[in-house]
Enzyme design. Structure first.
Site, PDB file in Angstrom:
ATOM      1  N   CYS A  63      29.604  42.729  34.412  1.00  0.00           N
ATOM      2  CA  CYS A  63      28.211  43.581  34.125  1.00  0.00           C
ATOM      3  C   CYS A  63      27.193  42.597  33.415  1.00  0.00           C
ATOM      4  O   CYS A  63      27.244  41.757  32.411  1.00  0.00           O
ATOM      5  CB  CYS A  63      28.747  44.281  32.597  1.00  0.00           C
ATOM      6  SG  CYS A  63      30.315  45.374  32.943  1.00  0.00           S
ATOM      7  N   GLU A  64      26.141  42.510  34.162  1.00  0.00           N
ATOM      8  CA  GLU A  64      25.268  41.359  34.056  1.00  0.00           C
ATOM      9  C   GLU A  64      24.015  42.083  33.498  1.00  0.00           C
ATOM     10  O   GLU A  64      23.090  42.852  34.113  1.00  0.00           O
ATOM     11  CB  GLU A  64      25.136  40.880  35.450  1.00  0.00           C
ATOM     12  CG  GLU A  64      24.107  39.431  35.401  1.00  0.00           C
ATOM     13  CD  GLU A  64      23.983  38.730  36.685  1.00  0.00           C
ATOM     14  OE1 GLU A  64      23.172  37.617  36.793  1.00  0.00           O
ATOM     15  OE2 GLU A  64      25.047  38.965  37.526  1.00  0.00           O
ATOM     16  N   VAL A  65      23.762  41.393  32.419  1.00  0.00           N
ATOM     17  CA  VAL A  65      22.338  41.523  31.651  1.00  0.00           C
ATOM     18  C   VAL A  65      22.220  43.000  31.477  1.00  0.00           C
ATOM     19  O   VAL A  65      21.035  43.629  31.853  1.00  0.00           O
ATOM     20  CB  VAL A  65      21.393  40.858  32.204  1.00  0.00           C
ATOM     21  CG1 VAL A  65      20.031  40.780  31.291  1.00  0.00           C
ATOM     22  CG2 VAL A  65      21.649  39.501  32.702  1.00  0.00           C
TER      23      VAL A  65
END
Length: 273
Positions: A168-170
């Site tokens: 789960c990126e940014v």
């Protein structure tokens, strides 16, 4: 430490397993993940108590030289594996070489194809840098209700495709917290807040190697200064070598092998015949 058989048929100890990661959900406990592409980086992660590393699929064997116990996720690159056959071949090569899971940023059909073979698949949602043109730039995802709802739908589709986890990126932290409570996926937070199951940062950021840190990262080291010192020392040493050659100081008598006068006389005598 759990003992399992890996996909290569080897009996091994692992700091984490798929089942162990899934048990983190709702427990309040976190695992940690970093990047590793070399034996040294993998060994350092293990020594520091890091449970998980992610690496390029081609580097799995090298990473396993450094650590036999960390949970390794092999990233399937866009260029290295394109067709379904190539993706499947690359994934099986990675897990039989010692990876415990694969990271796949491809379609749900691709995720399902891998999951149907019981290969643990980690998806990638939020800011996927290689696909950031769809977002219009490098930015956080899920800051509006509309975008957060679309993201939640992507989480559900990824879970339906058979993934066990997702990077789960940014993602906006409040949205991440609500999604994490509702998804069965193991959530790996890279800049998405603490309300996830695994906390992830790049080793280069943690160790202070990057010239500019992203907002979500923090440095606990200063390897950049050490690298600069190494570069300066390398130039100093090479310059010393060049100068010694010019002045006649190198090679000196101590740097070469000698002959006895008797052997030299025999040699010259042979040459003159």
């Amino acid at each position: 430490m759990p003992r399992i058989f890996d996909f290569g048929g080897r009996e091994v100890n692992r700091s984490q397993t798929v089942a162990g990661l899934k048990s983190l959900k709702g427990s309040g406990r976190h695992a940690t993940q970093v990047t590793a592409e070399t034996p040294d980086e993998a060994a350092a992660a293990e020594a520091a108590g890091i449970e998980m590393v992610v690496c390029r699929a081609a580097n799995v064997a090298r990473v396993r030289e450094g650590s036999k116990v960390v949970f390794v996720t092999a990233a399937l690159g866009f260029a290295e594996a394109i067709t379904p056959d190539e993706i499947m071949r690359t994934a099986f090569s990675a897990v039989t070489s010692g990876a415990d899971a694969v990271l796949c940023s491809r379609s749900h059909q691709t995720v399902k194809m891998l999951a149907d073979e019981q290969i643990p698949v980690m998806g990638h949602l939020g800011l996927v840098p290689r696909k950031s043109t769809w977002l219009g730039g490098i930015r956080a995802v899920g800051k509006t209700a509309t975008e957060a709802l679309d993201l939640w739908d992507r989480f559900r589709r990824l879970e339906d495709a058979g993934a066990f986890a997702v990077e789960c990126e940014v993602i906006a932290a409040p949205a991440m917290a609500e999604i994490n409570r509702r998804t069965g996926l193991v959530t790996v937070s890279l800049g998405s807040g603490r309300d996830a199951d695994v906390m992830f940062l790049f080793t280069s950021d943690i160790c202070g190697e990057a010239s500019r840190l992203p907002r979500h990262a923090r440095a606990w080291g200063d390897l950049a200064s050490l690298h600069d010192a190494v570069r300066r020392e390398r130039v100093r040493a090479l310059s010393g070598f060049r100068s010694a050659v010019e002045t006649g100081d190198f090679p000196g008598k101590a740097d070469v092998a000698d002959m006895t006068a008797e052997e030299m006389e025999k040699f010259l005598g042979t040459l003159d015949k």
